[in-house]
Scaffold this active site. Structure first.
Site, PDB file in Angstrom:
ATOM      1  CD  GLU A   1      -2.331   2.632  -3.347  1.00 40.60           C
ATOM      2  OE1 GLU A   1      -3.766   3.007  -3.404  1.00 40.60           O
ATOM      3  OE2 GLU A   1      -1.787   2.374  -2.376  1.00 40.60           O
TER       4      GLU A   1
ATOM      5  CG  ASP B   1      -1.793   1.261   1.239  1.00 42.93           C
ATOM      6  OD1 ASP B   1      -2.551   1.276   0.518  1.00 42.93           O
ATOM      7  OD2 ASP B   1      -1.683   2.133   2.195  1.00 42.93           O
TER       8      ASP B   1
END
Length: 909
Positions: A631, A578
């Site tokens: 990401e 993330d």
């Protein structure tokens, strides 16, 4: 990543609860040290006593008189006690077990002051005592030494507590005498009382006397009435030195294996002495920790139930290099760590204590004395199990799960992920079916995902987090699956069930930041430790959290080992990392003057680059078949390039396997949001992705971030009435599954949920209830998703050459006025699939499309406008044979009917 709500409960620091604040204030109080009377620091040597005989004579006489009085009082007390015991035995009163409340309520009684006894022992008395003969000493010892217990007492459980019983008759062995003990140095005494001793094992436990006169036993048991050493035939009560300290010098030649019998008000605890054990960590562990290279750090730090020196217990270890002292607090000591100080192991900053008799399920925290002397109670950063929020304690855990996925693990690495089918169903486990546990989810979710044809399920963060509204993206327990849904072994059961169903398991992993909760990682040992010491680099500007200090080797080790932990202990098949962009740039969300350039004057965070490269290289080396996914929302060069291959920027690749294509997602959703009549002006938004499609290995994500915070669900983004919205939705999914790259779809979007997702209630499953009038509309979209995945998995052209330019070829990419896109996909044998999308609401009859001339006929293998999906059922049921008419730069062409707002897939007949 969309900015997420921080952990919020109240006040300026939203992560601090009232209970934690109260606990913190109580622990900050430093115990007040009792002052011993002058002259009791240490016994006077015999030689000095003789030399000062004349001076001490008068004092000795006075001491003898006092001793006689004391002896009389002692005899009277013993008689009363003996009578009481005899009376209790005669009545055969049932034994009463001590409870935490009793121990706590009677602290004051248990912690008796010994000032009067100490005052009676003046220096002169010691001088006179030194002159007594050995026979006199033996006689005195026989009168005062307690009778030995039977050998059954020696075999009592480590934490067995019993009501004091009448002692059995002494054996016909000579009781060991109690002799004067060299006093504990004031500095050691003070450090133990204030929780700042670095080596409690050096003064507590049993040690040979420096002069060879015997073995010194010392125990630190606050609130105890007495402490007795039990070893074979030896049973000797230690002297009460006050403040919870007990000691005795016994004339033994070697340190025996022994136990302690500790008497509290109303109970006796028979236990091993934690301070008689050697360290549980070896030199190799400490060396690797010191280098920041311990790849299985969870096996060295944290709480580990184990057998040590033949005794069952739990090893506790924690990294806290700035601490002045660390103690262990838990339910087993009523959350008072005073009597359980840990030792520091060299210069590694690691503190350790082996506690006998403590096992699985025990709650614990570390009581840390900060550099300023204040105390803080912290959860274990490497706890493998934690309490369910809002409770915050760590739990001793050992896994007993037996895996059944050996075949899956052996097979998963046969084909590289970027050359294999890879369609992902993204799930927020707590809200997919609210109220289900890991094991209940295991009975439902894998079957659902398998039925829809997805190859993988991706879990939003499952690591423990205090605030549910963060969706798991603000982690406090990096090594503990959230207890909201069950135990760590329950989570293993869920992963195993997915593997047995043929479903891979990915999980979101959050190494970019952590919340500021004062019981977790923030200023863990009183100073910045896991976060950067520069406040400008520590504070995350968007989420109110703290960023990890990627330049510190121990912090990098903590995170790299954490990635390995999920892959190796829980058989996770991939990590979606993330917020990578927030890690890579020093100026991320920061204004000029709020950040400092790197050593080359650039904005790149070189420490974060090195960390990501190390993490990826280590994960791939140790776990074949696992994939890492970034990401990353910028154009950083080489996210999925090998770490040893340098790009134009001079950096080696970050080493990820795949990267989310955020550009494709934003552009294509923006195009779809326009009314069809306006789409011709935005045609490039659907074609631009092919300009950079092969710069990285991409995943096309329609994730949770795109269906919350006012962005609306996927179907609700589409223009037009309900029919057109669903048609656009289906056409878009058909285009997405045919486009180069892997696919990811968030839960609820597979059946065209109209409302935004909410973690409070999850998907609107009632839309699929047959009693609901529009159920067929939603079921039709779900049926389409199932067929998309089925055809996708059986058509190598759609995934085998995702990362190779020769696997894609435009047929028509400039038909903006028609809102039509057509392209070919090829597998490794050059077998094609033709995908055509019509993003206008009109039917286009006899639409001519150029094709290769070596395919005798094409047939429709999927049409998103089919009636069973809820469409108008404009299809091409017959084979489409090429005509010798060049078109779109091709030697041949076919004519077909393009349904409105639909995508059609054609394959060679």
């Amino acid at each position: 990543m969309t900015p997420r709500t921080t952990s919020s409960s109240s006040g300026s620091d939203p992560n601090v609860t009232a209970e934690e604040t109260t606990a913190h204030q109580e622990k900050a109080a430093v115990p007040k040290q009792a002052t011993a009377p002058e002259g009791t620091a240490a016994p006077m040597p015999l030689k000095t006593a003789v030399a000062d005989k004349a001076v001490a004579k008068k004092a000795a006489e006075k001491a003898v008189a006092k001793k006689a009085v004391a002896k009389k009082a002692t005899a009277k007390k013993a008689a009363v006690k003996k009578a009481a015991v005899k009376k209790a035995t005669a009545k055969k009163a049932p034994a009463k077990k001590a409870t935490a409340k009793t121990a706590s309520a009677e602290k004051a009684v248990a912690k008796k002051a010994t000032a009067k006894t100490a005052a009676a022992k003046t220096a002169a008395a010691k001088t006179a005592a030194a002159k007594k003969t050995t026979a006199a000493k033996s006689a005195s010892a026989k009168k005062t030494a307690p009778a030995k217990k039977t050998t059954a007492a020696k075999k009592a459980p480590a934490t067995k507590a019993t009501t004091p019983k009448k002692k059995t008759a002494a054996k016909k062995t000579t009781p060991q005498p109690r002799v004067a003990t060299p006093a504990l140095a004031p500095v050691d005494r003070d450090r133990l009382l204030t929780g700042t001793h670095h080596d409690p094992h050096s003064v507590l436990g049993a040690h040979p006397a420096p002069d060879g006169s015997g073995v010194i036993f010392r125990a630190f048991r606050p609130y105890a009435l007495s402490v007795t050493v039990v070893a074979d035939d030896l049973r000797t009560e230690l002297h009460d030195d006050g403040d919870g300290f007990f000691s005795g010098l016994l004339p033994l030649t070697d340190v025996p294996e022994y136990r302690l019998s500790v008497e509290y008000e109303g109970t006796v605890l028979d236990t091993e002495d934690p301070y008689r054990f050697l360290p549980t960590l070896g030199d190799l562990d400490l060396h690797l920790i010191g280098e920041g290279r311990h790849e299985q750090l969870w096996r060295a730090l944290g709480a580990e139930p184990m057998m040590h020196q033949g005794v069952t217990g739990t090893r506790f270890t924690v990294w806290a290099p700035n601490a002045r002292g660390v103690s262990l607090a838990g339910g087993f000591n009523y959350w008072d760590g005073t009597g359980f100080p840990m030792r520091s192991l060299g210069g590694t900053g690691v503190w350790e204590l082996f506690v006998p008799g403590i096992g699985e399920g025990e709650l614990y925290k570390f009581e840390i004395t900060r550099p300023d002397g204040s105390k803080t109670l912290r959860a274990d950063p490497l706890a493998r199990r934690a309490e369910a929020p809002p409770d915050t304690s760590s739990i001793v855990h050992a896994s007993h799960y037996e895996w059944g996925d050996a075949e899956w693990l052996e097979r998963r690495g046969e084909v590289p992920v970027h050359e294999a089918p890879f369609s992902v169903y993204e799930v927020h486990l707590p809200s997919w079916r609210p109220g289900l546990t890991y094991r209940q989810l295991a009975d439902q979710l894998p079957a659902y995902v398998r039925d829809l044809g997805f190859t993988h399920v991706e879990l939003m963060p499952v690591a423990e987090h205090p605030f549910g509204g963060s969706w798991g993206y603000q982690v406090t327990g990096f090594y503990a699956p959230t207890a909201r849904l069950g135990t760590p072994d329950d989570f293993k059961y869920f992963v195993d069930a997915c593997h047995r169903a043929g479903i891979g398991v990915l999980m979101d992993w959050v190494p970019a930041h952590f919340p500021r909760d004062d019981w977790a990682l923030a200023e863990f040992d009183g100073r910045p430790l896991y976060e950067h010491e520069d406040p400008l680099r520590a504070a995350h500007p968007d989420w109110g959290t703290l960023e990890f200090d990627f330049g510190r080797k121990e912090v990098r080790n903590f995170l790299v080992a954490n990635a390995l932990y999920w892959c190796e202990e829980f058989h996770i098949d991939g990590l979606r990392v993330d917020a990578v962009a927030s890690m890579l740039y020093l100026d991320y969300s920061r204004e000029p003057g709020q950040w400092t350039p790197n050593e080359h004057g650039g904005r790149e965070n070189l420490d974060a680059v090195a960390f990501l490269q190390e993490m990826n290289a280590t994960v791939y080396r140790r776990n074949p078949g696992v994939v890492t996914i970034a990401e990353e929302s910028t154009a950083w060069d080489g996210v999925t390039r090998a770490t040893h291959h340098k790009g134009p920027s001079g950096f080696g690749g970050l080493g990820f396997g795949l990267k989310w294509n955020m550009g494709w997602m934003h552009d294509s959703l923006q195009y779809m949001a326009h009314e069809p009549i306006h789409r011709k002006y935005h045609h490039h938004e659907m074609t631009f992705s092919m300009v950079y499609a092969y710069s990285e290995n991409y995943v096309l994500p329609i994730s949770h971030d795109e269906v919350v915070h006012g962005k609306r669900s996927l179907v609700s983004k589409m223009p037009g009435d309900w029919w057109q919205q669903r048609a656009n939705h289906r056409a878009y999914l058909g285009f997405m599954w045919a486009h180069p790259g892997k696919q990811l779809l968030f839960m609820g979007q597979e059946f065209a949920q109209g409302a935004e997702w909410s973690e409070a209630h999850g998907p609107d499953w009632w839309l699929l209830d047959p009693q609901y009038g529009a159920e067929a509309d939603h079921r039709g979209v779900r049926d389409l998703v199932r067929d998309l995945n089925t055809v996708y998995r059986h058509t190598a052209a759609l995934w085998q050459r995702d990362t190779h330019p020769e696997g894609f070829e435009w047929i028509v990419g400039d038909a903006a006025d028609d809102n039509v896109l057509a392209f070919l996909r090829y597998d490794a044998t050059a077998a094609p699939l033709l995908a055509i999308s019509n993003f206008s609401p009109v039917v286009r009859h006899d639409y001519r499309v150029g094709v290769p001339d070596d395919i005798p006929a094409w047939h429709e293998t999927l049409n998103t406008d089919a009636h069973r999906y809820g469409g108008s059922d404009v299809t091409n049921p017959d084979p489409l044979k090429p005509e010798a008419m060049p078109w779109h730069g091709r030697p041949a062409s076919i004519r077909l009917t393009l349904p409105p707002l639909a995508t059609v897939w054609l394959r060679p007949s």
